[in-house]
Motif scaffolding. Structure first.
Motif, PDB file in Angstrom:
ATOM      1  N   LYS A  15     -70.263  52.703 -15.200  1.00  0.00           N
ATOM      2  CA  LYS A  15     -70.536  51.683 -16.216  1.00  0.00           C
ATOM      3  C   LYS A  15     -71.875  51.994 -16.864  1.00  0.00           C
ATOM      4  O   LYS A  15     -72.824  52.373 -16.195  1.00  0.00           O
ATOM      5  CB  LYS A  15     -70.550  50.296 -15.597  1.00  0.00           C
ATOM      6  CG  LYS A  15     -69.198  49.896 -15.070  1.00  0.00           C
ATOM      7  CD  LYS A  15     -69.111  48.417 -14.872  1.00  0.00           C
ATOM      8  CE  LYS A  15     -67.695  48.089 -14.448  1.00  0.00           C
ATOM      9  NZ  LYS A  15     -67.412  46.703 -14.572  1.00  0.00           N
ATOM     10  N   TYR A  16     -71.922  51.800 -18.193  1.00  0.00           N
ATOM     11  CA  TYR A  16     -73.106  52.156 -18.962  1.00  0.00           C
ATOM     12  C   TYR A  16     -73.623  50.965 -19.761  1.00  0.00           C
ATOM     13  O   TYR A  16     -72.874  50.054 -20.092  1.00  0.00           O
ATOM     14  CB  TYR A  16     -72.783  53.305 -19.928  1.00  0.00           C
ATOM     15  CG  TYR A  16     -72.487  54.603 -19.220  1.00  0.00           C
ATOM     16  CD1 TYR A  16     -73.508  55.493 -18.951  1.00  0.00           C
ATOM     17  CD2 TYR A  16     -71.207  54.912 -18.811  1.00  0.00           C
ATOM     18  CE1 TYR A  16     -73.259  56.678 -18.290  1.00  0.00           C
ATOM     19  CE2 TYR A  16     -70.937  56.096 -18.140  1.00  0.00           C
ATOM     20  CZ  TYR A  16     -71.975  56.975 -17.880  1.00  0.00           C
ATOM     21  OH  TYR A  16     -71.712  58.136 -17.220  1.00  0.00           O
ATOM     22  N   ARG A  17     -74.929  50.994 -20.079  1.00  0.00           N
ATOM     23  CA  ARG A  17     -75.523  50.006 -20.976  1.00  0.00           C
ATOM     24  C   ARG A  17     -76.103  50.745 -22.175  1.00  0.00           C
ATOM     25  O   ARG A  17     -76.527  51.884 -22.063  1.00  0.00           O
ATOM     26  CB  ARG A  17     -76.571  49.162 -20.270  1.00  0.00           C
ATOM     27  CG  ARG A  17     -77.922  49.780 -20.120  1.00  0.00           C
ATOM     28  CD  ARG A  17     -78.994  48.806 -19.634  1.00  0.00           C
ATOM     29  NE  ARG A  17     -78.617  48.023 -18.498  1.00  0.00           N
ATOM     30  CZ  ARG A  17     -78.872  48.313 -17.222  1.00  0.00           C
ATOM     31  NH1 ARG A  17     -79.514  49.414 -16.931  1.00  0.00           N
ATOM     32  NH2 ARG A  17     -78.498  47.516 -16.254  1.00  0.00           N
ATOM     33  N   LYS A  18     -76.089  50.081 -23.312  1.00  0.00           N
ATOM     34  CA  LYS A  18     -76.591  50.695 -24.546  1.00  0.00           C
ATOM     35  C   LYS A  18     -78.108  50.762 -24.474  1.00  0.00           C
ATOM     36  O   LYS A  18     -78.777  49.759 -24.199  1.00  0.00           O
ATOM     37  CB  LYS A  18     -76.136  49.882 -25.745  1.00  0.00           C
ATOM     38  CG  LYS A  18     -76.506  50.501 -27.063  1.00  0.00           C
ATOM     39  CD  LYS A  18     -75.787  49.904 -28.239  1.00  0.00           C
ATOM     40  CE  LYS A  18     -76.197  48.508 -28.511  1.00  0.00           C
ATOM     41  NZ  LYS A  18     -75.719  48.001 -29.795  1.00  0.00           N
ATOM     42  N   SER A  19     -78.653  51.963 -24.674  1.00  0.00           N
ATOM     43  CA  SER A  19     -80.107  52.112 -24.604  1.00  0.00           C
ATOM     44  C   SER A  19     -80.723  52.446 -25.957  1.00  0.00           C
ATOM     45  O   SER A  19     -81.925  52.371 -26.105  1.00  0.00           O
ATOM     46  CB  SER A  19     -80.481  53.196 -23.581  1.00  0.00           C
ATOM     47  OG  SER A  19     -79.867  54.416 -23.891  1.00  0.00           O
ATOM     48  N   GLY A  20     -79.917  52.798 -26.931  1.00  0.00           N
ATOM     49  CA  GLY A  20     -80.442  53.092 -28.257  1.00  0.00           C
ATOM     50  C   GLY A  20     -79.328  53.328 -29.253  1.00  0.00           C
ATOM     51  O   GLY A  20     -78.208  53.647 -28.865  1.00  0.00           O
ATOM     52  N   GLU A  21     -79.644  53.137 -30.533  1.00  0.00           N
ATOM     53  CA  GLU A  21     -78.637  53.311 -31.579  1.00  0.00           C
ATOM     54  C   GLU A  21     -79.311  53.869 -32.817  1.00  0.00           C
ATOM     55  O   GLU A  21     -80.380  53.412 -33.212  1.00  0.00           O
ATOM     56  CB  GLU A  21     -77.992  51.957 -31.886  1.00  0.00           C
ATOM     57  CG  GLU A  21     -76.868  52.016 -32.870  1.00  0.00           C
ATOM     58  CD  GLU A  21     -76.174  50.667 -33.027  1.00  0.00           C
ATOM     59  OE1 GLU A  21     -75.681  50.417 -34.138  1.00  0.00           O
ATOM     60  OE2 GLU A  21     -76.134  49.877 -32.080  1.00  0.00           O
ATOM     61  N   SER A  22     -78.686  54.878 -33.432  1.00  0.00           N
ATOM     62  CA  SER A  22     -79.253  55.464 -34.638  1.00  0.00           C
ATOM     63  C   SER A  22     -78.794  54.669 -35.857  1.00  0.00           C
ATOM     64  O   SER A  22     -77.860  53.885 -35.789  1.00  0.00           O
ATOM     65  CB  SER A  22     -78.810  56.925 -34.779  1.00  0.00           C
ATOM     66  OG  SER A  22     -77.427  56.980 -35.083  1.00  0.00           O
ATOM     67  N   ALA A  23     -79.447  54.935 -36.966  1.00  0.00           N
ATOM     68  CA  ALA A  23     -79.025  54.322 -38.225  1.00  0.00           C
ATOM     69  C   ALA A  23     -77.742  54.990 -38.691  1.00  0.00           C
ATOM     70  O   ALA A  23     -77.383  56.066 -38.235  1.00  0.00           O
ATOM     71  CB  ALA A  23     -80.122  54.483 -39.275  1.00  0.00           C
ATOM     72  N   CYS A  24     -77.051  54.350 -39.605  1.00  0.00           N
ATOM     73  CA  CYS A  24     -75.789  54.876 -40.111  1.00  0.00           C
ATOM     74  C   CYS A  24     -76.025  56.133 -40.947  1.00  0.00           C
ATOM     75  O   CYS A  24     -76.862  56.144 -41.843  1.00  0.00           O
ATOM     76  CB  CYS A  24     -75.105  53.811 -40.960  1.00  0.00           C
ATOM     77  SG  CYS A  24     -73.517  54.338 -41.606  1.00  0.00           S
ATOM     78  N   ASP A  25     -75.303  57.201 -40.628  1.00  0.00           N
ATOM     79  CA  ASP A  25     -75.334  58.429 -41.420  1.00  0.00           C
ATOM     80  C   ASP A  25     -74.302  58.265 -42.533  1.00  0.00           C
ATOM     81  O   ASP A  25     -73.104  58.251 -42.282  1.00  0.00           O
ATOM     82  CB  ASP A  25     -74.999  59.627 -40.526  1.00  0.00           C
ATOM     83  CG  ASP A  25     -75.002  60.939 -41.292  1.00  0.00           C
ATOM     84  OD1 ASP A  25     -75.478  60.962 -42.445  1.00  0.00           O
ATOM     85  OD2 ASP A  25     -74.520  61.939 -40.732  1.00  0.00           O
ATOM     86  N   THR A  26     -74.777  58.140 -43.767  1.00  0.00           N
ATOM     87  CA  THR A  26     -73.874  57.833 -44.880  1.00  0.00           C
ATOM     88  C   THR A  26     -72.958  58.994 -45.239  1.00  0.00           C
ATOM     89  O   THR A  26     -71.891  58.774 -45.801  1.00  0.00           O
ATOM     90  CB  THR A  26     -74.674  57.415 -46.128  1.00  0.00           C
ATOM     91  OG1 THR A  26     -75.616  58.441 -46.424  1.00  0.00           O
ATOM     92  CG2 THR A  26     -75.387  56.103 -45.894  1.00  0.00           C
ATOM     93  N   THR A  27     -73.343  60.223 -44.906  1.00  0.00           N
ATOM     94  CA  THR A  27     -72.469  61.348 -45.237  1.00  0.00           C
ATOM     95  C   THR A  27     -71.221  61.372 -44.368  1.00  0.00           C
ATOM     96  O   THR A  27     -70.130  61.646 -44.841  1.00  0.00           O
ATOM     97  CB  THR A  27     -73.209  62.693 -45.099  1.00  0.00           C
ATOM     98  OG1 THR A  27     -73.712  62.802 -43.768  1.00  0.00           O
ATOM     99  CG2 THR A  27     -74.342  62.789 -46.091  1.00  0.00           C
ATOM    100  N   SER A  28     -71.379  61.069 -43.071  1.00  0.00           N
ATOM    101  CA  SER A  28     -70.220  61.073 -42.174  1.00  0.00           C
ATOM    102  C   SER A  28     -69.729  59.665 -41.850  1.00  0.00           C
ATOM    103  O   SER A  28     -68.722  59.505 -41.175  1.00  0.00           O
ATOM    104  CB  SER A  28     -70.568  61.795 -40.866  1.00  0.00           C
ATOM    105  OG  SER A  28     -71.591  61.099 -40.187  1.00  0.00           O
ATOM    106  N   ASN A  29     -70.459  58.648 -42.312  1.00  0.00           N
ATOM    107  CA  ASN A  29     -70.132  57.243 -42.067  1.00  0.00           C
ATOM    108  C   ASN A  29     -70.027  56.949 -40.565  1.00  0.00           C
ATOM    109  O   ASN A  29     -69.162  56.214 -40.117  1.00  0.00           O
ATOM    110  CB  ASN A  29     -68.845  56.845 -42.784  1.00  0.00           C
ATOM    111  CG  ASN A  29     -68.714  55.338 -42.899  1.00  0.00           C
ATOM    112  OD1 ASN A  29     -69.708  54.642 -42.984  1.00  0.00           O
ATOM    113  ND2 ASN A  29     -67.491  54.843 -42.883  1.00  0.00           N
TER     114      ASN A  29
END
Length: 155
Positions: free
Chosen positions: A43-57
């Motif tokens: 089981k995992y917990r979210k530790s970070g998230e990047s911004a949306c890459d608009t080229t690959s969505n």
């Protein structure tokens, strides 16, 4: 009289089956075994998230191990998800209504290495400002078994 003998034998078999079933259930209760073995669960917990890459969505999400054996479970994982989805990706969340895209002018691209093709549709004028500027549709390049069309004419 012959029918009553068969009936008695049938009843004896049913009683034996019930006793065997009861013994196996009691045996499981006494041994303390759980219904499901959770030995290999990671089981995992979210530790970070990047911004949306608009080229690959897509956006990249970093996960760190919350529960599980470190010998079998990686300490960190990286997953990619399409932009605009919620953290829990629940099916009850709805898309933004009022987003209209140019479908007629968008052409399907060539098949990539994963046997998928995509098309990028641009946002039509008059759509809501919170709509993403492009919408990417993907579909398989493989022919579906049920959709084969009969070939007309000589082979």
């Amino acid at each position: 009289m012959r029918l009553s003998g068969i009936w008695c034998a049938f009843m004896v078999l049913i009683v034996i089956a019930l006793i065997v079933q009861f013994e196996t259930v009691e045996g499981r209760r006494k041994s303390g075994k759980k219904k499901k073995d959770k030995a290999g669960v990671c089981k995992y917990r979210k530790s970070g998230e990047s911004a949306c890459d608009t080229t690959s969505n897509t956006k990249t999400i970093e996960l760190s191990l919350k529960k599980g054996d470190t010998a079998t479970c990686p300490a960190t994982k990286t997953v990619s998800k399409p932009c605009g989805h919620t953290d829990d990706d629940s099916p009850t969340k709805k898309k933004i209504k009022g987003c209209k895209y140019e479908k007629k002018n968008a052409q399907w691209g060539d098949c990539d290495s994963s046997q998928m093709k995509s098309k990028v549709m641009k946002l039509k004028e008059g759509s809501k400002p919170e709509c993403p500027p492009t919408n990417i549709r993907k579909k398989s390049c493989k022919e579906k078994k049920g959709n084969r069309r009969a070939k007309l004419g000589p082979p």
